[in-house]
Design a protein around this motif. Structure first.
Motif, mmCIF file in Angstrom:
data_model
loop_
_atom_site.group_PDB
_atom_site.id
_atom_site.type_symbol
_atom_site.label_atom_id
_atom_site.label_comp_id
_atom_site.label_asym_id
_atom_site.label_seq_id
_atom_site.Cartn_x
_atom_site.Cartn_y
_atom_site.Cartn_z
ATOM 1 N N LEU B 61 0.833 -1.210 0.000
ATOM 2 C CA LEU B 61 0.000 0.000 0.000
ATOM 3 C C LEU B 61 0.869 1.261 0.000
ATOM 4 O O LEU B 61 0.527 2.253 -0.640
ATOM 5 C CB LEU B 61 -0.937 -0.006 1.216
ATOM 6 N N VAL B 62 1.986 1.242 0.714
ATOM 7 C CA VAL B 62 2.903 2.391 0.682
ATOM 8 C C VAL B 62 3.399 2.613 -0.744
ATOM 9 O O VAL B 62 3.334 3.724 -1.291
ATOM 10 C CB VAL B 62 4.132 2.171 1.605
ATOM 11 N N ILE B 63 3.887 1.529 -1.346
ATOM 12 C CA ILE B 63 4.508 1.636 -2.676
ATOM 13 C C ILE B 63 3.488 2.045 -3.729
ATOM 14 O O ILE B 63 3.758 2.915 -4.565
ATOM 15 C CB ILE B 63 5.208 0.296 -3.014
ATOM 16 N N ALA B 72 9.006 6.327 -7.620
ATOM 17 C CA ALA B 72 9.529 5.012 -7.986
ATOM 18 C C ALA B 72 9.432 4.043 -6.803
ATOM 19 O O ALA B 72 9.524 4.460 -5.645
ATOM 20 C CB ALA B 72 10.984 5.128 -8.434
ATOM 21 N N ARG B 73 9.279 2.750 -7.119
ATOM 22 C CA ARG B 73 9.161 1.748 -6.063
ATOM 23 C C ARG B 73 10.368 1.769 -5.132
ATOM 24 O O ARG B 73 10.219 1.658 -3.914
ATOM 25 C CB ARG B 73 9.020 0.343 -6.665
ATOM 26 N N THR B 74 11.549 1.904 -5.713
ATOM 27 C CA THR B 74 12.756 1.887 -4.870
ATOM 28 C C THR B 74 12.767 3.081 -3.911
ATOM 29 O O THR B 74 13.293 2.973 -2.801
ATOM 30 C CB THR B 74 14.031 1.931 -5.721
ATOM 31 N N ALA B 75 12.181 4.211 -4.327
ATOM 32 C CA ALA B 75 12.181 5.395 -3.464
ATOM 33 C C ALA B 75 11.199 5.238 -2.298
ATOM 34 O O ALA B 75 11.379 5.846 -1.239
ATOM 35 C CB ALA B 75 11.843 6.645 -4.276
ATOM 36 N N ALA B 76 10.170 4.429 -2.501
ATOM 37 C CA ALA B 76 9.178 4.221 -1.440
ATOM 38 C C ALA B 76 9.543 3.034 -0.548
ATOM 39 O O ALA B 76 8.929 2.829 0.510
ATOM 40 C CB ALA B 76 7.795 3.995 -2.057
ATOM 41 N N LEU B 77 10.545 2.281 -0.956
ATOM 42 C CA LEU B 77 10.862 1.019 -0.271
ATOM 43 C C LEU B 77 11.268 1.192 1.195
ATOM 44 O O LEU B 77 10.780 0.428 2.050
ATOM 45 C CB LEU B 77 11.952 0.292 -1.069
ATOM 46 N N PRO B 78 12.130 2.154 1.556
ATOM 47 C CA PRO B 78 12.478 2.263 2.984
ATOM 48 C C PRO B 78 11.248 2.512 3.867
ATOM 49 O O PRO B 78 11.094 1.865 4.918
ATOM 50 C CB PRO B 78 13.462 3.440 3.013
ATOM 51 N N ALA B 79 10.382 3.433 3.452
ATOM 52 C CA ALA B 79 9.186 3.697 4.262
ATOM 53 C C ALA B 79 8.312 2.453 4.336
ATOM 54 O O ALA B 79 7.715 2.151 5.387
ATOM 55 C CB ALA B 79 8.399 4.871 3.680
ATOM 56 N N ALA B 80 8.235 1.723 3.227
ATOM 57 C CA ALA B 80 7.443 0.491 3.201
ATOM 58 C C ALA B 80 8.014 -0.534 4.176
ATOM 59 O O ALA B 80 7.275 -1.175 4.944
ATOM 60 C CB ALA B 80 7.419 -0.071 1.780
ATOM 61 N N ALA B 81 9.331 -0.676 4.177
ATOM 62 C CA ALA B 81 9.979 -1.662 5.050
ATOM 63 C C ALA B 81 9.877 -1.246 6.512
ATOM 64 O O ALA B 81 9.696 -2.094 7.398
ATOM 65 C CB ALA B 81 11.440 -1.837 4.640
ATOM 66 N N ALA B 82 9.982 0.049 6.781
ATOM 67 C CA ALA B 82 9.861 0.530 8.159
ATOM 68 C C ALA B 82 8.488 0.179 8.715
ATOM 69 O O ALA B 82 8.360 -0.305 9.859
ATOM 70 C CB ALA B 82 10.091 2.038 8.220
ATOM 71 N N ALA B 208 1.802 7.525 4.139
ATOM 72 C CA ALA B 208 3.220 7.543 3.769
ATOM 73 C C ALA B 208 3.374 7.757 2.267
ATOM 74 O O ALA B 208 4.235 8.525 1.818
ATOM 75 C CB ALA B 208 3.899 6.245 4.202
ATOM 76 N N GLY B 209 2.520 7.080 1.484
ATOM 77 C CA GLY B 209 2.556 7.286 0.035
ATOM 78 C C GLY B 209 2.285 8.738 -0.323
ATOM 79 O O GLY B 209 2.939 9.319 -1.190
ATOM 80 N N ALA B 210 1.318 9.336 0.378
ATOM 81 C CA ALA B 210 0.971 10.741 0.121
ATOM 82 C C ALA B 210 2.127 11.673 0.496
ATOM 83 O O ALA B 210 2.423 12.635 -0.217
ATOM 84 C CB ALA B 210 -0.295 11.110 0.902
ATOM 85 N N VAL B 211 2.801 11.379 1.619
ATOM 86 C CA VAL B 211 3.961 12.197 2.029
ATOM 87 C C VAL B 211 5.071 12.090 0.991
ATOM 88 O O VAL B 211 5.640 13.096 0.546
ATOM 89 C CB VAL B 211 4.493 11.744 3.411
ATOM 90 N N LEU B 212 5.383 10.862 0.593
ATOM 91 C CA LEU B 212 6.464 10.650 -0.374
ATOM 92 C C LEU B 212 6.142 11.309 -1.710
ATOM 93 O O LEU B 212 7.038 11.793 -2.401
ATOM 94 C CB LEU B 212 6.697 9.145 -0.573
#
Lengths: 311, 311
Positions: B61-63, B72-82, B208-212
């Motif tokens: 959902l974050v990504i 990009a998926r890689t840019a959202a990945l840290p927040a997703a993993a956190a 988080a997606g909206a923030v990113l």
């Protein structure tokens, strides 16, 4: 320094610690109220864990380290309170039956005794999370970069590579896990364990002051030397209290290390050796502050206090 | 939509979920290795908790929320993993004997069964802390302001006013605490509890997606409506699985709500009523995404998946 001047300084430190404790307790009280939460029982357990006494040594170190760079106490207060939330959470979880199984903390029933285990686990989780909520607030640092640096530092100090990792090594040192090879701890092992378990948060306290104050690399290095020395002194003093202290005065059970068959530096050095090492560490800590001049008077006295505390 | 097109979409979602799960698992693996820590046992317990399966729905959902804004998926990945670290920590602590006392999670022994209780408590603490360490890293957001917003949002969602508060209400709903007045839960009480316990993290995923992505206020509001609807759908589907599911397929014990005497929305609405409510929520979630056009296809399908999942 004359004995009279030294007594004045000690009295000044006690007053400053007391003032800091009052400010931090008030801030934490407000933060728990703000973080709210729908469960009065959870909030009560968090308050029991966070507001019932404690010297507030770590917040004091944040505030005094920041003051070296002219940062006002109120400006350092959120970071100080966030760190204390982490310290308090760690006590709640360490006291759990599955961990150190303690009934008494700061002279009061531990959270799982005053409430129950599930509530204690969640109250600890809530306080750890609250620490980061506090650091993310607008008033926690001069700008977003400083606040992110505070978050990064606290997470590193508190996590698996810091305090939590040290607590895990401590359980292993008690022979909890069959594979751990109990009883073979060297002075190096014990120092490493303690540098993580108690040193990491004390170190972070000084680091937070440096971040808030925009310290230079050289100033940071001096504070790091100070922090390392007081971290070691703190632990040796703690071990001495466990050997020599009185539960009523210490406010928690004593004699637990020996009962757990856990090696401490006091075992390895003997009581006189431990006292000599404490004196050496106090001198090392004070020397590290020399470049800050009279602004560091209370931090220097705090090293004394940490080495010679009775609880 | 034709059945064939719908099947294609479902297959696309499964592939995207699988890709996301692989990326997130790899990132978490690296993060646990980096956070290091001196205890191999602690690291192993954290890996057991974090890497052993799971749908990785929250990271997805974050990504996908971030992708609505071209992130990009890689840019959202840290927040997703956190976020997934927080989810995994919460499962470890919820499974503890003092909490839900579960032996099985994702078809594997729970952490305290595979290791021991103390290790499970510390592994959970370590994962919660790691989440904030990840969010403080340079690559976790486009700038320090975004990273601080991610920290603030996650702490709010996970803490006493969010997930931890919801878990506490849930324990009270089971009649754990004498003062809680068991058995009088209304639909409003249950929804409130669940909005906190499971809804808060799902909501944060979209936030988080909206923030990113630097979303506008209107875009945020649409994502919030979507998040609220899937949060409710998630919980009703979970309650249905507890009533109707098979432990082997679900990967954890079933029938626990009834055994605990805990009221669920399915009790209050009946199974047919719950199914009708699920269908309504899926439509509400999909409608909220209308403004994003075809970029939201997978998020819309995810609402379906959440409502109709078998585990």
């Amino acid at each position: 320094m004359s004995i009279a001047a030294s007594e004045d300084l000690s009295a000044r430190l006690m007053r400053a610690l007391g003032d800091c404790a009052a400010m931090v307790t008030e801030y934490m009280d407000g933060a728990i109220a703000r973080a709210g939460g729908p469960s009065p029982r959870l909030a009560a357990a968090m308050r029991h864990a966070a507001l019932a006494g404690g010297k507030r040594l770590r917040p004091f170190l944040v505030i005094e380290s920041a003051a070296l760079f002219g940062v006002a106490r109120t400006a350092a207060l959120p970071a100080a309170a966030a760190l204390e939330c982490v310290h308090c959470y760690s006590l709640v979880h360490d006291d759990l039956p599955a961990m150190d199984d303690d009934d008494l903390r700061r002279g009061q029933p531990t959270v799982h005794r005053a409430f129950d285990e599930a509530t204690a686990i969640l109250a600890g989780d809530g306080l750890l999370t609250l620490a980061f909520e506090i650091l993310a607030r607008e008033d926690a640092g001069p700008d977003a970069h400083a606040r992110i640096a505070l978050v990064a530092g606290l997470a590193r100090a508190a996590g698996a590579g810091g305090m939590v990792g040290g607590q895990m090594l401590d359980l292993a040192a008690e022979g909890r896990f069959a594979a751990a090879g109990r009883g073979a701890a060297t002075a190096g092992d014990i120092e490493h364990l303690q540098a993580l378990k108690t040193g990491a948060l004390l170190h972070y306290a000084c680091e937070a002051g440096a971040v808030l104050g925009g310290a230079s690399a050289a100033e940071r290095a001096s504070l790091e030397t100070y922090a390392r020395a007081i971290g070691r002194a703190f632990q040796i003093a703690d071990d001495l209290l466990d050997v020599e202290g009185d539960a009523g005065e210490v406010g928690k059970a004593v004699g637990k290390d020996a009962a757990a068959g856990k090696a401490t530096l006091v075992d390895l050095m003997g009581v006189p050796g431990a006292r000599a090492e404490l004196a050496r560490l106090v001198e090392e800590a004070r020397a590290a502050l020399a470049g800050f001049g009279s602004k560091a008077t209370l931090l220097a006295e705090a090293a004394n206090f940490i080495a010679n505390r009775r609880n």
